[in-house]
Scaffold this motif. Structure first.
Motif, short mmCIF file in Angstrom:
data_model
loop_
_atom_site.label_atom_id
_atom_site.label_comp_id
_atom_site.label_asym_id
_atom_site.label_seq_id
_atom_site.Cartn_x
_atom_site.Cartn_y
_atom_site.Cartn_z
N GLU A 271 -27.39 11.09 -34.96
CA GLU A 271 -28.20 9.95 -35.40
C GLU A 271 -27.95 8.71 -34.53
O GLU A 271 -28.87 7.96 -34.23
CB GLU A 271 -27.90 9.65 -36.87
CG GLU A 271 -28.79 8.62 -37.47
CD GLU A 271 -28.49 8.39 -38.94
OE1 GLU A 271 -29.26 7.64 -39.56
OE2 GLU A 271 -27.51 8.92 -39.47
N LYS B 200 -34.24 9.76 -39.73
CA LYS B 200 -33.52 10.47 -40.78
C LYS B 200 -34.41 10.51 -42.02
O LYS B 200 -34.84 9.48 -42.51
CB LYS B 200 -32.20 9.77 -41.09
CG LYS B 200 -31.31 10.52 -42.02
CD LYS B 200 -29.96 9.87 -42.11
CE LYS B 200 -29.02 10.71 -42.96
NZ LYS B 200 -27.68 10.14 -43.01
N ILE C 137 -32.65 15.19 -39.76
CA ILE C 137 -33.21 14.18 -38.87
C ILE C 137 -34.42 14.81 -38.20
O ILE C 137 -34.30 15.86 -37.57
CB ILE C 137 -32.19 13.72 -37.81
CG1 ILE C 137 -30.96 13.11 -38.48
CG2 ILE C 137 -32.83 12.73 -36.85
CD1 ILE C 137 -29.85 12.77 -37.50
N GLN D 82 -34.24 7.39 -48.23
CA GLN D 82 -34.86 7.23 -46.91
C GLN D 82 -36.36 6.94 -46.98
O GLN D 82 -37.00 6.69 -45.96
CB GLN D 82 -34.64 8.50 -46.07
CG GLN D 82 -33.19 8.83 -45.82
CD GLN D 82 -32.45 7.77 -45.05
OE1 GLN D 82 -33.03 7.08 -44.21
NE2 GLN D 82 -31.17 7.61 -45.31
#
Length: 143
Positions: free
Chosen positions: A85, A94, A100, A133
């Motif tokens: 990342e 992500k 990811i 996220q």
């Protein structure tokens, strides 16, 4: 455009560009440097393969191991997801705690009444965006 190359052991490798404006050539140079700065070695059985980030659909964690999923294969990596990342180019995002995604390899988004967001990749792999996220993914795609 003028180009100067200095080969020395006294300094860290660095590329500096002086320009009046950002052009397509400069963007291509930036992408080339970014993509080649991080070398990925994937393992499939007894075979080690050098992977380019533009080949990878997503990186995911299964049973504590990190895998790179490509269009046709899956390769085991000897690094952690957080390390990836930190070093991946900007076309990776992500989407949950264990995945990811390469945004260039996303085919479509499916939303549900409950507010979940399912991502379907061009190779057929599917994964959900976590609540944590969701905001970052929606901002990234303008959803």
């Amino acid at each position: 455009m003028k180009c100067t190359l200095i080969i020395t052991d006294n300094h860290e490798e660095e590329v500096v560009i002086y320009a009046r404006e950002k052009t397509k050539l400069i963007e291509d140079i930036e992408n080339l440097i970014r993509d080649n700065a991080f070398e990925l070695i994937g393992y499939s059985g007894y075979e080690a393969v050098n992977l380019r980030t533009d080949e990878v659909v997503c990186f995911l964690v299964e049973e504590g191991k990190v895998y790179a999923i490509t269009d046709k294969n899956r390769f085991r990596l000897k690094c952690r997801l957080y390390q990836l990342e930190e070093t991946l180019p900007e076309n990776f995002v992500k989407i949950n705690q264990s995945c990811i995604a390469n945004i260039k390899k996303i085919e479509r988004f499916n939303t549900s009444v409950s507010g979940t967001l399912l991502i379907k990749f061009k190779n057929g792999y599917k994964d959900y965006v976590s609540r944590r996220q969701m905001k970052a993914v929606k901002e990234r795609f303008g959803l």
